[in-house]
Design a protein around this motif. Structure first.
Motif, mmCIF file in Angstrom:
data_model
loop_
_atom_site.group_PDB
_atom_site.id
_atom_site.type_symbol
_atom_site.label_atom_id
_atom_site.label_comp_id
_atom_site.label_asym_id
_atom_site.label_seq_id
_atom_site.Cartn_x
_atom_site.Cartn_y
_atom_site.Cartn_z
ATOM 1 N N GLU A 6 1.141 -41.435 0.133
ATOM 2 C CA GLU A 6 -0.015 -42.042 -0.572
ATOM 3 C C GLU A 6 -1.043 -40.984 0.114
ATOM 4 O O GLU A 6 -1.293 -41.192 0.560
ATOM 5 C CB GLU A 6 -0.134 -43.394 0.044
ATOM 6 C CG GLU A 6 -0.552 -44.483 -0.848
ATOM 7 C CD GLU A 6 -0.754 -45.720 0.042
ATOM 8 O OE1 GLU A 6 -1.182 -46.987 -0.834
ATOM 9 O OE2 GLU A 6 0.391 -46.022 1.003
ATOM 10 N N HIS A 55 -5.360 -43.481 -6.271
ATOM 11 C CA HIS A 55 -4.923 -44.145 -5.801
ATOM 12 C C HIS A 55 -3.269 -43.397 -6.202
ATOM 13 O O HIS A 55 -3.064 -43.865 -6.982
ATOM 14 C CB HIS A 55 -5.356 -45.190 -5.425
ATOM 15 C CG HIS A 55 -4.137 -46.297 -4.384
ATOM 16 N ND1 HIS A 55 -3.930 -47.129 -3.723
ATOM 17 C CD2 HIS A 55 -3.591 -45.174 -3.197
ATOM 18 C CE1 HIS A 55 -2.983 -47.580 -2.875
ATOM 19 N NE2 HIS A 55 -3.253 -46.115 -2.750
ATOM 20 N N HIS A 76 0.349 -41.976 -10.575
ATOM 21 C CA HIS A 76 -0.543 -43.305 -10.260
ATOM 22 C C HIS A 76 0.385 -44.432 -8.787
ATOM 23 O O HIS A 76 1.463 -45.044 -9.373
ATOM 24 C CB HIS A 76 -0.936 -44.202 -11.183
ATOM 25 C CG HIS A 76 -2.350 -43.189 -11.495
ATOM 26 N ND1 HIS A 76 -3.010 -43.042 -11.003
ATOM 27 C CD2 HIS A 76 -2.483 -42.433 -13.201
ATOM 28 C CE1 HIS A 76 -4.180 -42.413 -11.811
ATOM 29 N NE2 HIS A 76 -3.680 -42.308 -12.593
ATOM 30 N N THR A 78 -2.359 -47.229 -7.784
ATOM 31 C CA THR A 78 -3.330 -47.976 -8.221
ATOM 32 C C THR A 78 -4.107 -47.546 -9.532
ATOM 33 O O THR A 78 -5.200 -46.665 -8.440
ATOM 34 C CB THR A 78 -4.191 -48.861 -7.622
ATOM 35 O OG1 THR A 78 -2.861 -49.739 -6.005
ATOM 36 C CG2 THR A 78 -5.111 -49.869 -8.022
ATOM 37 N N TYR A 80 -7.794 -47.939 -10.881
ATOM 38 C CA TYR A 80 -9.030 -48.469 -10.691
ATOM 39 C C TYR A 80 -9.820 -48.646 -12.083
ATOM 40 O O TYR A 80 -10.758 -47.405 -11.577
ATOM 41 C CB TYR A 80 -9.864 -47.750 -9.395
ATOM 42 C CG TYR A 80 -9.765 -47.857 -7.707
ATOM 43 C CD1 TYR A 80 -8.848 -49.307 -7.635
ATOM 44 C CD2 TYR A 80 -8.582 -47.030 -7.445
ATOM 45 C CE1 TYR A 80 -8.692 -48.924 -6.869
ATOM 46 C CE2 TYR A 80 -7.873 -47.649 -6.016
ATOM 47 C CZ TYR A 80 -8.279 -47.905 -5.841
ATOM 48 O OH TYR A 80 -7.029 -48.444 -4.897
ATOM 49 N N ALA A 122 -10.654 -51.135 -3.319
ATOM 50 C CA ALA A 122 -9.672 -52.126 -4.304
ATOM 51 C C ALA A 122 -10.660 -53.344 -4.413
ATOM 52 O O ALA A 122 -10.813 -53.767 -5.928
ATOM 53 C CB ALA A 122 -8.497 -52.619 -3.904
ATOM 54 N N ASN A 125 -13.026 -52.595 -7.177
ATOM 55 C CA ASN A 125 -12.678 -52.457 -8.423
ATOM 56 C C ASN A 125 -12.433 -54.297 -9.260
ATOM 57 O O ASN A 125 -12.653 -54.567 -10.150
ATOM 58 C CB ASN A 125 -11.076 -51.918 -8.482
ATOM 59 C CG ASN A 125 -10.226 -51.984 -9.921
ATOM 60 O OD1 ASN A 125 -10.943 -51.247 -11.431
ATOM 61 N ND2 ASN A 125 -9.440 -52.521 -10.411
ATOM 62 N N ASP A 126 -11.919 -55.540 -7.992
ATOM 63 C CA ASP A 126 -10.752 -56.498 -8.858
ATOM 64 C C ASP A 126 -12.271 -57.294 -8.274
ATOM 65 O O ASP A 126 -12.509 -58.619 -9.068
ATOM 66 C CB ASP A 126 -9.488 -55.991 -8.155
ATOM 67 C CG ASP A 126 -9.178 -55.457 -8.866
ATOM 68 O OD1 ASP A 126 -8.445 -55.242 -9.733
ATOM 69 O OD2 ASP A 126 -8.216 -55.191 -7.812
#
Length: 252
Positions: A6, A55, A76, A78, A80, A122, A125-126
């Motif tokens: 990863e 990611h 991929h 994740t 973003y 993360a 992004n969120d």
């Protein structure tokens, strides 16, 4: 040997006619540079996975005798997507990638750094957290792995009154009075407390941190001076100036 790992893309650049040279920070192998053959082609099988901040799950053909490995496959984990649509988030995400790229050593492995990296991207992004909060949090938590984390105590933070106090750059302690101001930076009580929160609080607390624009500016300068004191040859990044300009442009 094929290795599946990863990773986060830190840098991606053209190399020869159809190839890209990509630097990843991976969970299992740390920072490494790989060649993506055909990655420069319009019909590349790698698609958008080679873009900075991607990611990904990477499959790498690795040989210990080579300094640059070969990227066999990449997909991929994740996406973003919201970062790219927001100027401040984009500037902060790119800045974080620059920090990891320039500060970490090739082959240096740290699952803690990798998880910090993933958590911040993360949230960028969120979450509704201020992007600058996440950048400063990342920088200050990074100091733990670099060996110069601020050494202030809970008692010293509580002693800071409405007149403010000082952060001592050599060890990151806080005090209300200093004899030698050359290696100390004055800051307001609210900013020093925010500095302490970014260093010691749980991530869910960090995400709720709210400061005024003036406090963010002061906290950004304080953190930058602390980092630059300990890494004078590294922390004067061109990317920091570009990011500050982007953030100011977005406010106007």
């Amino acid at each position: 040997m094929l290795v599946r790992t990863e990773g986060i893309v830190l840098r991606s650049m053209p190399y020869k006619e159809t190839t890209r040279l990509v630097t990843l920070y991976t969970r299992e192998l740390g920072k490494l540079t790989v060649i993506a053959k055909g990655g420069q082609s319009v019909k590349s099988r790698f698609g958008s996975t080679l873009q900075v901040m991607s990611h990904v799950q990477a499959v790498i053909f690795s040989r210990p005798t080579r300094s640059i490995q070969v990227l066999s496959d990449c997909s991929h984990i994740t996406v973003y997507s919201k970062i790219a649509d927001h100027l401040e988030k984009l500037a902060v995400g790119q800045r974080i990638c620059e920090l990891v790229l320039l500060i970490t050593e090739e082959g240096q492995r740290s699952s803690e750094i990798f998880q910090l990296f993933v958590n911040v991207l993360a949230a960028l992004n969120d979450s509704k957290a201020h992007p600058l909060t996440l950048k400063l949090y990342f920088q200050l938590r990074f100091t733990e792995f670099l060996g110069f984390a601020p050494a202030f105590t809970k008692e010293s933070v509580e002693q800071i009154d409405t007149s403010g106090g000082y952060l001592l750059l050599d060890d990151g302690t806080m005090t209300v009075d200093v004899q030698d101001q050359q290696n100390a930076v004055y800051a307001s009580r609210g900013v020093l407390r925010a500095f302490a929160i970014l260093n010691r609080s749980e991530f869910n607390v960090i995400l709720k941190l709210q400061l005024t624009d003036k406090q963010y500016k002061e906290l950004n300068e304080l953190t930058h001076k602390f980092m630059r004191y300990h890494m004078p040859d590294i922390f004067s990044f061109r990317g920091q100036k570009i990011m500050d300009q982007l953030l100011e442009t977005n406010k106007s």
